[in-house]
Design a protein around this motif. Sequence first.
Motif, mmCIF file in Angstrom:
data_model
loop_
_atom_site.group_PDB
_atom_site.id
_atom_site.type_symbol
_atom_site.label_atom_id
_atom_site.label_comp_id
_atom_site.label_asym_id
_atom_site.label_seq_id
_atom_site.Cartn_x
_atom_site.Cartn_y
_atom_site.Cartn_z
ATOM 1 N N LEU A 244 0.811 -1.224 0.000
ATOM 2 C CA LEU A 244 0.000 0.000 0.000
ATOM 3 C C LEU A 244 0.845 1.275 0.000
ATOM 4 O O LEU A 244 0.407 2.307 -0.479
ATOM 5 N N ASP A 245 2.078 1.195 0.535
ATOM 6 C CA ASP A 245 3.003 2.339 0.441
ATOM 7 C C ASP A 245 3.210 2.676 -1.023
ATOM 8 O O ASP A 245 3.145 3.831 -1.445
ATOM 9 N N VAL A 246 3.464 1.619 -1.812
ATOM 10 C CA VAL A 246 3.757 1.797 -3.231
ATOM 11 C C VAL A 246 2.503 2.269 -3.968
ATOM 12 O O VAL A 246 2.570 3.216 -4.757
ATOM 13 N N SER B 268 8.826 12.483 -2.285
ATOM 14 C CA SER B 268 8.062 11.561 -1.449
ATOM 15 C C SER B 268 8.998 10.749 -0.581
ATOM 16 O O SER B 268 10.124 10.446 -0.974
ATOM 17 N N GLU B 269 8.468 10.393 0.588
ATOM 18 C CA GLU B 269 9.171 9.498 1.495
ATOM 19 C C GLU B 269 9.561 8.193 0.784
ATOM 20 O O GLU B 269 10.534 7.555 1.130
ATOM 21 N N GLU B 270 8.786 7.812 -0.212
ATOM 22 C CA GLU B 270 9.020 6.536 -0.896
ATOM 23 C C GLU B 270 9.899 6.665 -2.142
ATOM 24 O O GLU B 270 10.104 5.696 -2.854
ATOM 25 N N GLU B 271 10.387 7.866 -2.425
ATOM 26 C CA GLU B 271 11.260 8.069 -3.589
ATOM 27 C C GLU B 271 12.643 8.462 -3.094
ATOM 28 O O GLU B 271 12.761 9.230 -2.141
ATOM 29 N N VAL C 5 5.180 14.464 -0.131
ATOM 30 C CA VAL C 5 4.197 13.608 0.551
ATOM 31 C C VAL C 5 4.816 12.439 1.316
ATOM 32 O O VAL C 5 5.863 11.922 0.951
ATOM 33 N N ASP C 6 4.130 12.091 2.386
ATOM 34 C CA ASP C 6 4.289 10.779 3.006
ATOM 35 C C ASP C 6 3.017 10.051 2.573
ATOM 36 O O ASP C 6 1.951 10.264 3.152
ATOM 37 N N PRO C 7 3.116 9.232 1.501
ATOM 38 C CA PRO C 7 1.895 8.694 0.888
ATOM 39 C C PRO C 7 1.082 7.824 1.830
ATOM 40 O O PRO C 7 -0.144 7.862 1.822
ATOM 41 N N LEU C 8 1.786 7.027 2.642
ATOM 42 C CA LEU C 8 1.054 6.187 3.584
ATOM 43 C C LEU C 8 1.773 6.232 4.925
ATOM 44 O O LEU C 8 2.894 5.753 5.053
ATOM 45 N N ASP C 9 1.127 6.850 5.886
ATOM 46 C CA ASP C 9 1.727 7.003 7.206
ATOM 47 C C ASP C 9 1.119 5.985 8.159
ATOM 48 O O ASP C 9 -0.104 5.870 8.245
ATOM 49 N N GLY C 10 2.016 5.281 8.850
ATOM 50 C CA GLY C 10 1.543 4.239 9.775
ATOM 51 C C GLY C 10 1.427 2.901 9.079
ATOM 52 O O GLY C 10 0.574 2.083 9.432
ATOM 53 N N SER C 11 2.304 2.671 8.086
ATOM 54 C CA SER C 11 2.203 1.450 7.252
ATOM 55 C C SER C 11 2.120 0.166 8.065
ATOM 56 O O SER C 11 1.509 -0.800 7.631
ATOM 57 N N SER C 12 2.759 0.184 9.241
ATOM 58 C CA SER C 12 2.779 -1.060 10.019
ATOM 59 C C SER C 12 1.383 -1.415 10.536
ATOM 60 O O SER C 12 1.151 -2.517 11.026
HETATM 61 MN MN MN Z 1 4.975 6.449 5.009
#
Ligand code: MN
Length: 329
Positions: free
Chosen positions: A65-67, A88-91, A112-119
Amino acid sequence: MKTLGEFIIENQNQFEYSTGELSKLLNAIRLAAKSVNHEVNKAGLVDILGVTNKTNSSNEIQQKLDVFANEAFKNALINRNIICGFASEEEDSFIRVLDQNNKATNNYVVLVDPLDGSSNIDTNVSVGTIFSIYKRVTEKGTTVSEIDFLQKGGNQIAAGYILYGTSTMLVYTTGYGVNGFTLNPALGTFYLSHPNMKFPEKGHIYSINEGNYNHFPIGVKKFIKYCQEDKDQRPYSSRYIGSLVSDFHRNLIKGGVYLYPSTLKHPNGKLRLLYECNPIAFLSEQAGGTASNGTQRILDIEPKSLHQCEPFYCGTNEMVENIYDFLNE
Ligand code: MN
Ligand code: AHG
Ligand code: MN
């Protein structure tokens, strides 16, 4: 009740020389938020749970879901020719965005932090998205460079988050207070449900991963003991979701403080200045709260790198001031 679309248009004239560019940008974020919300809601039914075999620039394993969320925000913003840069946090690095004429004619960069709290994803617990918008500092028409992204948080034009919780909310500020919108899933429309959000004057909640207690600075240990004392209106309640967006949102409504101090594993804390601390600090101040790294106001920090981390103390004024005093005793 007013919709987010109506609200954006009504408030467009708050910006001098507004060309409507920021409004278009906020609309693109609204669209991406709905797409991520749709996907988050299907978790468990379709193959979206679990990890990928990749890590991000902070060396964290990326969740599927992060991706997905990263792609959703990237596509919504890049394909609409409304920004000149994206990070992005993911790039690993920032992305330069060009228009049809191979020029970067737009004014804004988005982080962006696209998905925060991924865990939290795999266990059906709230997650979020955080976004932050700046006006570029390099000349319009040229491609963006790193300095457009390494601006201090005080320069933010807008910032906000989406909370995929029991209901989905979009909360944002453009420097004129904080407003919260709740998604009606049947209609796919966000409505202004929380106008002019403000922290309550007193807070009784502290949010921290206490498992790291042994590695906290002495001031933080003292603050935790203070929260636990039987005095005045204490002990306070301890609440920690493990998603900054969700923890911040609860504290904003109920009054409280979020802490991510330096630890053995994360000497500068774990939260990323550009994608997490700055946008949440902007919202916090706009809602009458405070955000500090323990020695400095978050929004005054001059960033040195895209993925830099900072210790983070944020929430009700009185509580953050209290932590500050303990840390600097
Ligand atoms: Mn995140
Ligand atoms: P992300 O999922 O974007 O990596 O962010 C997680 C952050 C923050 O949202 C959360 O409060 C904190 O990391 C949780 O960290 P711990 O598991 O170390 O408590
Ligand atoms: Mn995060």
